[in-house]
Each structure stands twice: as structure tokens, then as C-alpha cells.
Scaffold this motif. Structure first.
Motif, PDB file in Angstrom:
ATOM      1  N   HIS A   1      18.323   6.814   0.464  1.00  0.00           N
ATOM      2  CA  HIS A   1      16.868   6.707   0.476  1.00  0.00           C
ATOM      3  C   HIS A   1      16.350   7.895  -0.311  1.00  0.00           C
ATOM      4  O   HIS A   1      16.396   9.031   0.174  1.00  0.00           O
ATOM      5  CB  HIS A   1      16.343   6.707   1.908  1.00  0.00           C
ATOM      6  CG  HIS A   1      14.850   6.673   2.004  1.00  0.00           C
ATOM      7  ND1 HIS A   1      14.170   6.851   3.202  1.00  0.00           N
ATOM      8  CD2 HIS A   1      13.881   6.484   1.059  1.00  0.00           C
ATOM      9  CE1 HIS A   1      12.870   6.787   2.983  1.00  0.00           C
ATOM     10  NE2 HIS A   1      12.677   6.566   1.692  1.00  0.00           N
TER      11      HIS A   1
ATOM     12  N   THR B   1       9.665   5.557  -3.279  1.00  0.00           N
ATOM     13  CA  THR B   1       9.419   4.301  -2.565  1.00  0.00           C
ATOM     14  C   THR B   1       8.577   4.516  -1.318  1.00  0.00           C
ATOM     15  O   THR B   1       8.443   3.598  -0.502  1.00  0.00           O
ATOM     16  CB  THR B   1      10.751   3.625  -2.160  1.00  0.00           C
ATOM     17  OG1 THR B   1      11.486   4.508  -1.300  1.00  0.00           O
ATOM     18  CG2 THR B   1      11.590   3.295  -3.382  1.00  0.00           C
ATOM     19  N   ASP B   2       8.004   5.693  -1.165  1.00  0.00           N
ATOM     20  CA  ASP B   2       7.206   5.991   0.023  1.00  0.00           C
ATOM     21  C   ASP B   2       5.793   5.432  -0.111  1.00  0.00           C
ATOM     22  O   ASP B   2       5.311   5.177  -1.225  1.00  0.00           O
ATOM     23  CB  ASP B   2       7.145   7.497   0.258  1.00  0.00           C
ATOM     24  CG  ASP B   2       8.498   8.075   0.628  1.00  0.00           C
ATOM     25  OD1 ASP B   2       9.354   7.306   1.102  1.00  0.00           O
ATOM     26  OD2 ASP B   2       8.703   9.287   0.428  1.00  0.00           O
TER      27      ASP B   2
ATOM     28  N   PRO C   1      12.318   7.957 -10.037  1.00  0.00           N
ATOM     29  CA  PRO C   1      13.160   7.989  -8.842  1.00  0.00           C
ATOM     30  C   PRO C   1      14.151   9.148  -8.849  1.00  0.00           C
ATOM     31  O   PRO C   1      14.682   9.522  -7.821  1.00  0.00           O
ATOM     32  CB  PRO C   1      13.874   6.643  -8.897  1.00  0.00           C
ATOM     33  CG  PRO C   1      13.918   6.311 -10.355  1.00  0.00           C
ATOM     34  CD  PRO C   1      12.657   6.850 -10.947  1.00  0.00           C
TER      35      PRO C   1
ATOM     36  N   ARG D   1       4.024  -0.686  -8.942  1.00  0.00           N
ATOM     37  CA  ARG D   1       5.289  -0.316  -9.587  1.00  0.00           C
ATOM     38  C   ARG D   1       4.995   0.335 -10.935  1.00  0.00           C
ATOM     39  O   ARG D   1       4.358  -0.283 -11.796  1.00  0.00           O
ATOM     40  CB  ARG D   1       6.188  -1.527  -9.787  1.00  0.00           C
ATOM     41  CG  ARG D   1       7.481  -1.197 -10.542  1.00  0.00           C
ATOM     42  CD  ARG D   1       8.294  -2.435 -10.855  1.00  0.00           C
ATOM     43  NE  ARG D   1       8.890  -2.994  -9.640  1.00  0.00           N
ATOM     44  CZ  ARG D   1       9.695  -4.064  -9.651  1.00  0.00           C
ATOM     45  NH1 ARG D   1       9.957  -4.692 -10.788  1.00  0.00           N
ATOM     46  NH2 ARG D   1      10.193  -4.510  -8.524  1.00  0.00           N
TER      47      ARG D   1
ATOM     48  N   ILE E   1       9.321   3.660 -10.028  1.00  0.00           N
ATOM     49  CA  ILE E   1       8.931   3.968  -8.663  1.00  0.00           C
ATOM     50  C   ILE E   1       8.083   2.809  -8.159  1.00  0.00           C
ATOM     51  O   ILE E   1       7.371   2.166  -8.938  1.00  0.00           O
ATOM     52  CB  ILE E   1       8.175   5.312  -8.564  1.00  0.00           C
ATOM     53  CG1 ILE E   1       6.894   5.294  -9.398  1.00  0.00           C
ATOM     54  CG2 ILE E   1       9.074   6.451  -9.017  1.00  0.00           C
ATOM     55  CD1 ILE E   1       6.066   6.576  -9.298  1.00  0.00           C
ATOM     56  N   GLU E   2       8.173   2.527  -6.881  1.00  0.00           N
ATOM     57  CA  GLU E   2       7.431   1.394  -6.317  1.00  0.00           C
ATOM     58  C   GLU E   2       6.905   1.789  -4.942  1.00  0.00           C
ATOM     59  O   GLU E   2       7.683   2.137  -4.054  1.00  0.00           O
ATOM     60  CB  GLU E   2       8.335   0.162  -6.213  1.00  0.00           C
ATOM     61  CG  GLU E   2       7.612  -1.078  -5.728  1.00  0.00           C
ATOM     62  CD  GLU E   2       8.474  -2.320  -5.810  1.00  0.00           C
ATOM     63  OE1 GLU E   2       8.776  -2.748  -6.946  1.00  0.00           O
ATOM     64  OE2 GLU E   2       8.868  -2.844  -4.756  1.00  0.00           O
ATOM     65  N   ASN E   3       5.596   1.746  -4.787  1.00  0.00           N
ATOM     66  CA  ASN E   3       4.958   2.248  -3.576  1.00  0.00           C
ATOM     67  C   ASN E   3       3.959   1.241  -3.030  1.00  0.00           C
ATOM     68  O   ASN E   3       3.164   0.672  -3.782  1.00  0.00           O
ATOM     69  CB  ASN E   3       4.237   3.570  -3.870  1.00  0.00           C
ATOM     70  CG  ASN E   3       5.135   4.584  -4.564  1.00  0.00           C
ATOM     71  OD1 ASN E   3       5.211   4.607  -5.788  1.00  0.00           O
ATOM     72  ND2 ASN E   3       5.819   5.401  -3.790  1.00  0.00           N
ATOM     73  N   ARG E   4       4.006   1.017  -1.727  1.00  0.00           N
ATOM     74  CA  ARG E   4       3.061   0.136  -1.060  1.00  0.00           C
ATOM     75  C   ARG E   4       1.852   0.948  -0.600  1.00  0.00           C
ATOM     76  O   ARG E   4       2.002   2.072  -0.114  1.00  0.00           O
ATOM     77  CB  ARG E   4       3.718  -0.556   0.126  1.00  0.00           C
ATOM     78  CG  ARG E   4       2.761  -1.501   0.902  1.00  0.00           C
ATOM     79  CD  ARG E   4       3.451  -2.111   2.092  1.00  0.00           C
ATOM     80  NE  ARG E   4       4.496  -3.044   1.693  1.00  0.00           N
ATOM     81  CZ  ARG E   4       4.279  -4.327   1.427  1.00  0.00           C
ATOM     82  NH1 ARG E   4       3.054  -4.838   1.528  1.00  0.00           N
ATOM     83  NH2 ARG E   4       5.268  -5.120   1.084  1.00  0.00           N
TER      84      ARG E   4
END
Length: 280
Positions: free
Chosen positions: A58, A105-106, A179, A260, A269-272
Motif C-alpha cells: 500500500h 491512492t488515499d 505513485p 486519476r 495516482i488515483e484518489n476518491r
């Protein structure tokens, strides 16, 4: 070489087999990036043939808490045009505070009691490896450790409301980065990289770092004339056209959106987007 950090486990390096090896397994226990840098020549040689010992990590932000995050506004020609702004004669520099840094990814936290206009900005991030003070552009590359992907998340309503913009850029989680750091020897030309952003799978930004007004060497030289750039410091070089505030009508991020940001050769990088309560 790829330099990354994994949550709770310190620094890891990409191996020639495509996996990850911990620096501890290679005999180096570094807690901050500056400590790792002095061992890089030996680590690079060891990691090339090492057996991976870290699986499915992670990933955390590879820079941890940098001493400085120096960001550049209005630095892509098409972005300047979409906002209808004059072209700057010198780089527009502002600070983005280290507490905004979060992992690749946070979640990005959207707090509606503070801002209703949260925007994305994919950016090429430059990571300083060796102290730079009064360097010229021709020697700037000697001070760069490598590059990664950044997202200069921005609260546009705060940005308009205040004469200084750093607060609008520095809310907690407003600087996803990663990343990993791709070392400079693997990026032959940082000004020939495709850079994109998608929101929920829909392309918003699609450009190239060739559209930069002030390139990486110029930015390092410009900044080093007024301050010492130190190992681990980050320069966010600006964002291309396609930001939400430049759309008609302006289109901002909402809870549940997935952002993204991707740069050729450097990863993504991909973040919600979540509410602060949802992230607890």
C-alpha cells in the motif's frame, strides 16, 4: 530506478523483475528521503539484482513530509489561454504546505463547510535530490533526484476570496503525490511527457509537458536564486488546460468522484473524493 514508500514499512525500491525490495533488506534503514539519497549509488546497484521481499504494498507518498512544496501557477500555454489570463513574464510561485501531502491512492477530503468548489490539477512534480543555491539552468539537472505525479487540488472559492492563495491549495489531503519517484536518469526529457486527468473515467486534461511556459531547468534556477532547494523538496510545475474551473459552466469535484492523474513513464495516482466523516 523507482523509489517508493509503503504504509508502515519505510522505503522500497523497484527491482529489475518488476517487484519491490525494502531498503532495509539492502542494509539501509532510512526514515526520510534525504537519508536515503546518500546511499543511492549502492542501492541502485543492489536493487537491480535483488529478490523482491515486499509484495502488493500500500503505497504512501514517496516524499513523506517535504521541507518545501513550491508550486507554479499559469505555466501551461493552453491553460493560460483557457482562463483568458496574460502570459506571466516570470514564474508565478506559491507555497503548498507539507501537511497537505497524501498518498497516491488515499482519499481527497471535501469539506462542504469550508469549500464548495474543489478542483483537480495534474502536475509534473520535481523532487530535489541535492542542495541547489544560485544554480543556473544548464546545471539544474544535477540537483534533481527524479519526478513523480502530483495533483494540486484547489479550493477555487477560497482562492478567489483571499489575496494569498496558499490556504486554498493546502487543505489536508490536497496534495496527492506518487505513485513513486522515477529517478532522473530514466527520464531523458521531462518536457516531452503526456499528462492526463480523468474524473470517473472521463478525460478532462490531456496535454504534454512540452506546453510548459517555464521548463524544469528554468524553474530550478529561478527558485534557487532566492532560497536553497534541499533534498526532498518538491516543485509542482503547473497544470495543463482542462481544469474544472475552466469549463463552461465550471465543473467541480463531488463526493464519490474518482480522480486519476497520469504522466507518461511516471505512473498514475488515483484518489476518491470523500467527506471528512467518511474518511474516519
Amino acid at each position: 530506478m523507482r523509489i517508493a514508500r509503503h504504509v508502515g514499512g519505510g522505503f522500497i525500491l523497484g527491482t529489475s523483475q518488476g517487484g519491490w525490495v525494502s531498503t532495509g533488506a539492502l542494509g539501509v534503514r532510512a526514515t526520510v528521503l534525504a537519508d536515503l539519497i546518500e546511499h543511492l549509488p549502492v542501492l541502485a546497484e543492489s536493487a537491480a539484482s535483488a529478490t523482491p521481499d515486499v509484495h502488493n504494498p500500500h503505497l504512501a507518498a514517496p516524499v513523506g513530509r517535504p521541507g518545501k512544496i513550491l508550486a507554479v501557477g499559469l505555466n501551461y500555454l493552453q491553460h493560460i489561454a483557457e482562463l483568458g489570463r496574460p502570459r506571466p513574464s516570470t514564474p508565478m510561485i506559491f507555497a503548498k504546505y507539507p501537511s497537505a501531502v497524501t498518498g497516491p491512492t488515499d482519499p481527497i477530503e471535501l469539506n462542504p463547510s469550508v469549500t464548495a468548489e474543489v478542483d483537480y490539477e495534474a502536475e509534473l512534480a520535481v523532487v530535489i535530490g541535492w542542495p541547489a543555491r544560485n544554480v543556473d539552468a544548464t546545471h539544474a539537472a544535477e540537483h534533481i533526484l527524479g519526478y513523480c505525479v502530483g495533483n494540486d487540488v484547489s479550493a477555487r472559492d477560497l482562492q478567489r476570496a483571499e489575496p494569498q492563495i496558499s490556504r486554498s491549495k493546502s487543505l489536508d489531503t490536497f496534495c496527492p503525490i506518487g505513485p513513486w519517484i522515477t529517478t532522473a536518469d530514466e527520464v531523458s526529457d521531462p518536457q516531452s511527457l503526456r499528462i492526463t486527468t480523468t474524473v470517473n473515467g472521463v478525460t478532462r486534461q490531456d496535454s504534454t509537458t512540452a506546453d510548459l511556459l517555464f521548463g524544469v531547468p528554468e524553474l530550478v534556477a529561478h527558485l534557487s536564486r532566492t532560497m536553497t532547494l534541499e533534498p526532498g523538496d518538491v516543485i509542482l510545475t503547473g497544470t495543463p488546460s482542462g481544469v474544472g474551473s475552466g469549463m463552461t459552466p465550471p465543473t467541480y469535484l463531488n463526493e464519490g468522484d474518482i480522480v486519476r492523474c497520469e504522466i507518461e513513464k511516471l505512473g498514475r495516482i488515483e484518489n476518491r473524493v470523500v467527506s471528512p466523516a467518511a474518511n474516519r
